[in-house]
Design a protein around this motif. Structure first.
Motif, short mmCIF file in Angstrom:
data_model
loop_
_atom_site.label_atom_id
_atom_site.label_comp_id
_atom_site.label_asym_id
_atom_site.label_seq_id
_atom_site.Cartn_x
_atom_site.Cartn_y
_atom_site.Cartn_z
N ARG A 1 0.83 -1.26 0.07
CA ARG A 1 -0.12 0.13 0.05
C ARG A 1 0.78 1.25 -0.05
NH1 ARG A 1 -6.03 -1.34 1.86
NH2 ARG A 1 -5.75 -3.52 1.02
N GLU A 2 2.06 1.25 0.65
CA GLU A 2 2.92 2.18 0.76
C GLU A 2 3.51 2.85 -0.76
OE1 GLU A 2 6.67 3.45 3.45
OE2 GLU A 2 5.45 1.88 4.28
N ALA A 3 3.89 1.48 -1.58
CA ALA A 3 4.15 1.94 -2.87
C ALA A 3 3.18 2.04 -3.73
CB ALA A 3 4.87 0.63 -3.44
N MET A 4 1.62 1.72 -3.57
CA MET A 4 0.70 1.99 -4.46
C MET A 4 0.06 3.57 -4.12
SD MET A 4 -1.45 -1.59 -4.10
CE MET A 4 -2.80 -0.87 -4.40
N ALA A 5 0.47 4.19 -2.83
CA ALA A 5 -0.02 5.38 -2.59
C ALA A 5 0.90 6.45 -3.29
CB ALA A 5 0.07 5.68 -1.02
N LYS A 6 2.24 5.95 -3.77
CA LYS A 6 2.92 6.94 -4.41
C LYS A 6 3.01 6.66 -5.95
CE LYS A 6 6.53 6.75 -0.57
NZ LYS A 6 7.31 5.96 -0.22
#
Lengths: 341, 341
Positions: free
Chosen positions: B117-122
């Motif tokens: 999710r952290e990568a997807m948020a970016k």
């Protein structure tokens, strides 16, 4: 209706209108299509409407799904000797010429300004694109609409000496009325300019701007004097012709129409698209075979083909193969124009 | 109404319905907006409708011109933690992954499949474009609609554990009903996918496909087994966001709406465009300031900004400067969802 007598006149009238509106799903035929001669074309329209509005039959269509699409040039109004929008572009070119002295030496402007019809008849698509760019873009949408409105108010067709918006086919107006009276939503789906047709579609056809699908120019959102405007860029955004008509129908309407009317090769895919759906579908093509009251061009009876509104032999073959109904202007239409005696 | 007694009951009912329909131009307020608390937001809506439907006032608008446009994500339904269409794309990616073993090593697929999710948020816009290409294109429009329909029938929101189509805001459904009861034609004008929203717009919002304007994929007219189809190409055709919303409104509707509702920076130009017209205009923005019943993000009360449905400080400044009404979900809405007790 008996209850009329019991009501004040205006209420009776209101209720009468309402009964018609509310029972509009039922088949409304009373004196439909008065400008059509009896024959297979008229019969095809009436029989189609009967089928899709008959709740007890197997081909009933819900009112929300009753969509009919009409090509414009050559289907709803005259397209010869040139599309009206091309006539507009030519007039506009003459009007702008004094500000562009270089046009006198540069094609395709030179031919237009010299009224060289032979050269113009041979114009390529890219010649027309150059002309469209200088006559249809570089202004806001609102300004363009004003220019079109002004032209329509004064311009006259060279043969009939009447405003272009009077050169609409009465029998086709009747088809639109008949379909609307039977719950159909009618759309124009034209290769012509969407913004151009929207200027007069409500007044001439009873079709509001949101039901006009056409070719369109790329627009840009900008600010002029702090106010937002849509500026017309010299680039085609969408070409609503051939396969583009099916694409445009899906893009703008999102439903597959049950009836479609056209007259040229640019309409073939629209008719195919409609016919590919289930149930009763009505596909019709107008054939220009009346040189006396209008024009004659196309494949039947040895008529010459035309680069404006081409009804090719191949299209006629498709029509026969697929069971599309070909409307003969000469034989099917009692009257073509409102201004006829 | 006196004449009721003189009519058989069903005719009376018919006539009564008709009177309402025919006199629909007059202002219909009876118990409008029950899920709204009394306050400036509710008042703004009611006062606007009163003005444009009052024939004796100077701000009367003809029924044909009564157009209202609604953004969808964050305005009509929940857009957090991610747009529902992004949730669809992610689910679809998981479903297709077994046929694409190479995705496990390739971004942006890798992050999605690892649920990072952290990568997807970016994710950048082009990351999402890559994901959209493999999940939204390469099939016919009809096939795509089927895929969306199936997903909607089974997918559930991670927080509310309900189908996404139940996460619609009751107060906004009431605004749409209220406007329609007063002769308005309601449109969705969304940055989301036009074809995606059309799958459920009629059922969920009472808005038919032809009144959904959105971003769209390029389609191609082709034949499969001799039947015409519209094939979805991996290319964006129209981006209905920011200035694109004004462009889309002009392209699809051809009229300037009198009311518009949004909630993020992508809606600013739609509101500007509407306000640039004459007469009474209603511009409203939904502020997500209710972390208990929904979510809180945006500029007011020190709420954090969000990359999903950004309501920037600059947008709040525009709203104040231009007199746009900001709807507080917390204070203006008695109830947010139908499933609330």
């Amino acid at each position: 209706m008996v209850f009329h007598r019991k009501l004040p006149k205006w209420l009776g009238a209101t209720a009468a209108v309402c009964i018609v509106v509310l029972s509009g799903y039922a088949w409304a035929q009373t004196s439909a299509l008065p400008s059509w001669n009896d024959g297979p074309s008229k019969q095809a329209i009436i029989s189609f409407v009967k089928q899709v509005t008959d709740k007890s039959g197997g081909k009933y269509v819900e009112p929300d799904d009753r969509i009919a699409t009409f090509d414009q040039d050559g289907t709803l109004w005259v397209e010869h000797p040139l599309y009206s929008q091309a006539m507009f572009a030519i007039a506009r070119l003459h009007e702008l010429a004094p500000q562009h002295p270089e046009w006198k030496q540069r094609e395709p402007f030179k031919a237009v300004l010299a009224d060289d019809r032979e050269a113009m008849a041979k114009f390529s698509e890219s010649d027309w694109e150059v002309i469209l760019a200088v006559t249809h873009t570089g202004m806001t949408n609102e300004a363009f609409e004003g220019i079109v409105r002004d032209w329509l108010a004064s311009a006259k067709d060279p043969r009939f000496h009447r405003p272009y918006t009077e050169l609409v086919y009465r029998p086709m107006l009747e088809v639109m009325d008949f379909l609307r009276a039977n719950g159909f939503k009618t759309y124009i789906v034209t290769g012509g300019g969407q913004e151009f047709v929207r200027v007069y579609s409500q007044r001439v056809y009873g079709i509001p701007p949101e039901q006009v699908v056409g070719s369109s120019i790329l627009t840009k959102y900008e600010y002029q004097d702090g106010k937002p405007v849509l500026l017309r860029e010299p680039k085609l955004f969408f070409n609503d012709n051939y396969g583009g008509k099916a694409i445009g129908i899906n893009l703008f309407i999102g439903k597959r129409p049950y009836a479609a009317f056209g007259n040229s090769t640019g309409d073939q895919q629209m008719l195919e698209w409609i016919q590919a759906g289930d149930g009763a579908r009505l596909m019709m093509l107008v054939l220009h075979d009346d040189p006396v009251r209008e024009y004659a061009y196309g494949p039947a009876n040895g008529l010459p083909d035309s680069s404006v509104g081409t009804f090719s032999d191949a299209l006629m073959d498709e029509a026969k193969k697929n069971g599309w109904v070909v409307i003969s202007m000469k034989n099917d239409w009692k009257r073509i124009f409102d201004f006829e005696k």
